[in-house]
Design a protein around this motif. Structure first.
Motif, PDB file in Angstrom:
ATOM      1  N   MET A   1      38.409  37.745  31.343  1.00 54.41           N
ATOM      2  CA  MET A   1      39.597  38.588  31.354  1.00 54.41           C
ATOM      3  C   MET A   1      40.436  38.237  32.581  1.00 54.41           C
ATOM      4  N   ALA A   2      41.558  37.542  32.375  1.00 51.06           N
ATOM      5  CA  ALA A   2      42.390  37.090  33.490  1.00 51.06           C
ATOM      6  C   ALA A   2      43.157  38.251  34.084  1.00 51.06           C
ATOM      7  N   PRO A   3      43.303  38.255  35.435  1.00 54.41           N
ATOM      8  CA  PRO A   3      44.080  39.325  36.068  1.00 54.41           C
ATOM      9  C   PRO A   3      45.533  39.300  35.613  1.00 54.41           C
ATOM     10  N   GLU A   4      46.139  40.503  35.466  1.00 53.77           N
ATOM     11  CA  GLU A   4      47.538  40.580  35.110  1.00 53.77           C
ATOM     12  C   GLU A   4      48.387  40.077  36.271  1.00 53.77           C
ATOM     13  N   ALA A   5      49.588  39.593  35.925  1.00 58.37           N
ATOM     14  CA  ALA A   5      50.494  39.087  36.942  1.00 58.37           C
ATOM     15  C   ALA A   5      50.801  40.182  37.954  1.00 58.37           C
ATOM     16  N   GLY A   6      50.703  39.824  39.226  1.00 59.54           N
ATOM     17  CA  GLY A   6      51.017  40.775  40.276  1.00 59.54           C
ATOM     18  C   GLY A   6      49.883  41.686  40.674  1.00 59.54           C
ATOM     19  N   ALA A   8      45.818  42.128  41.831  1.00 54.05           N
ATOM     20  CA  ALA A   8      44.721  41.384  42.446  1.00 54.05           C
ATOM     21  C   ALA A   8      43.428  41.621  41.691  1.00 54.05           C
ATOM     22  N   PRO A   9      42.549  40.632  41.611  1.00 54.64           N
ATOM     23  CA  PRO A   9      41.232  40.864  41.003  1.00 54.64           C
ATOM     24  C   PRO A   9      40.469  41.914  41.823  1.00 54.64           C
ATOM     25  N   ALA A  10      39.780  42.800  41.122  1.00 63.51           N
ATOM     26  CA  ALA A  10      38.972  43.812  41.810  1.00 63.51           C
ATOM     27  C   ALA A  10      37.717  43.149  42.351  1.00 63.51           C
ATOM     28  N   LEU A  88      45.270  46.671  41.427  1.00 67.18           N
ATOM     29  CA  LEU A  88      44.090  45.930  40.980  1.00 67.18           C
ATOM     30  C   LEU A  88      44.124  45.688  39.473  1.00 67.18           C
ATOM     31  N   ALA A  89      43.634  44.528  39.065  1.00 64.01           N
ATOM     32  CA  ALA A  89      43.536  44.203  37.651  1.00 64.01           C
ATOM     33  C   ALA A  89      42.284  44.844  37.049  1.00 64.01           C
ATOM     34  N   LEU A  90      42.320  45.047  35.763  1.00 60.42           N
ATOM     35  CA  LEU A  90      41.165  45.594  35.056  1.00 60.42           C
ATOM     36  C   LEU A  90      39.993  44.612  35.149  1.00 60.42           C
ATOM     37  N   PRO A  91      38.830  45.060  35.614  1.00 59.38           N
ATOM     38  CA  PRO A  91      37.682  44.157  35.695  1.00 59.38           C
ATOM     39  C   PRO A  91      37.003  44.029  34.328  1.00 59.38           C
ATOM     40  N   PRO A  92      36.120  43.058  34.164  1.00 60.40           N
ATOM     41  CA  PRO A  92      35.335  42.971  32.929  1.00 60.40           C
ATOM     42  C   PRO A  92      34.465  44.233  32.787  1.00 60.40           C
TER      43      PRO A  92
END
Length: 316
Positions: A1-6, A8-10, A88-92
């Protein structure tokens, strides 16, 4: 699951897991349109874990085989919404839901799903990020559109919800121990959007004054004087406008009220909430409703939930 633009990966969440429990709710309670809500002791429970990759969803009970099993799932959307608030982006994730709140029946199932996601995010992000009660309500209201269901789902008890330029606010009140909710749930659903579309843009001044008086009385009846509940649940603001869309609901409510039972449409319907002032009244209410109904309705004697949504860390 790629992080959304803008976003950050959690970081540092791998292996974290939480258990969330959220109550059903009934909004409006007759005259308190879009303002009053009550938490009821029927629950959706979910286990959410951060995994290595992907998104895994299991749904058991209500909604099994019906709700989406991808990122459009409402709980997942609420988690993603909360993470995004903090950059933060949604993590797996792996999500396992055990649902018992009926869908499309006016018992706050969408509000419960949103609250479940917001609470899950809160649990996963602690202790690095602390989310306050006002922030929880704001996040949930952004997704739900109004706070009358999400406030009691979050905080339990009877809630008064309102909006300010700074965001939604709430006041939680404890319900008199004599108040004994009874919910009648039909087999058919009702669209909240359809129910709202039947509302006029304006109402007569005298009807507005009527509802102001009954809403004030209803708060007093629920926390102090249950014997006033029949008068306190009268409404001229929304229920009769929606009656044509749910004629059986309307007929049963009329029969119950004629027999002295404080019956109202639960939320947008079609379920019916009876706010009995004593547990002994429930049996007669079931008799009256059964005689008035043409189709099968499930009678659920439910306690008031005083705790609201909970989240606890769980070992994977």
């Amino acid at each position: 699951m790629a992080p959304e633009a803008g976003l950050a990966p959690a970081q540092g969440l791998a292996g974290r897991s939480v258990h969330v429990k959220v109550p059903a709710t009934s909004a409006n309670l007759g005259p308190g349109f879009d303002t009053l809500g009550l938490a009821l002791a029927r629950y959706d429970e979910l286990d959410i874990s951060v995994i290595d990759s992907g998104l895994e969803i299991e749904v058991h009970g209500v909604g099994e085989g019906e709700v989406p099993l991808d990122e459009s799932h409402l709980v997942v959307r609420a988690i993603a919404h909360t993470f995004a608030r903090y950059g933060l982006a949604l993590p797996p994730l792996r999500l396992v839901a055990h649902n018992s709140i009926p869908h499309g029946r006016g018992l706050g199932s969408s509000g419960a799903a949103i609250v479940a996601g917001v609470m899950a995010a809160k649990g996963l992000l602690e202790p690095e990020i602390e989310i306050s009660p006002d922030e929880l309500l704001d996040l949930a209201t952004e997704l739900e559109g109004h706070p009358d269901n999400v406030a009691p789902a979050l905080f339990g008890g009877l809630t008064i919800a309102w909006t300010t330029p700074e965001g939604p606010r709430h006041k939680k009140l404890m319900v008199h121990r004599g108040v004994s909710p009874l919910v009648f749930v039909p087999e058919h659903e009702m669209s909240t959007a359809l129910a709202r579309s039947l509302q006029p843009e304006s109402v007569p001044h005298e009807d507005a004054v009527f509802n102001v008086s009954r809403s004030a009385l209803l708060v007093a009846a629920l926390i102090q004087s249950p014997e006033l509940l029949l008068a306190a649940t009268e409404d001229k603001l929304h229920q009769h406008y929606r009656a044509e869309a749910m004629p059986e609901t309307d007929r049963i409510i009329r029969a119950l009220r004629a027999a002295g039972h404080p019956a109202v449409v639960s939320g947008a319907g079609p379920s019916i909430l009876v706010l009995a002032s004593d547990p002994s009244e429930r049996a007669d209410a079931v008799r009256v409703a059964t005689e008035a109904a043409d189709t099968e309705w499930q009678a659920l004697p439910l306690a008031v939930d005083f705790l609201g949504a909970t989240v606890v860390s769980a070992e994977r």
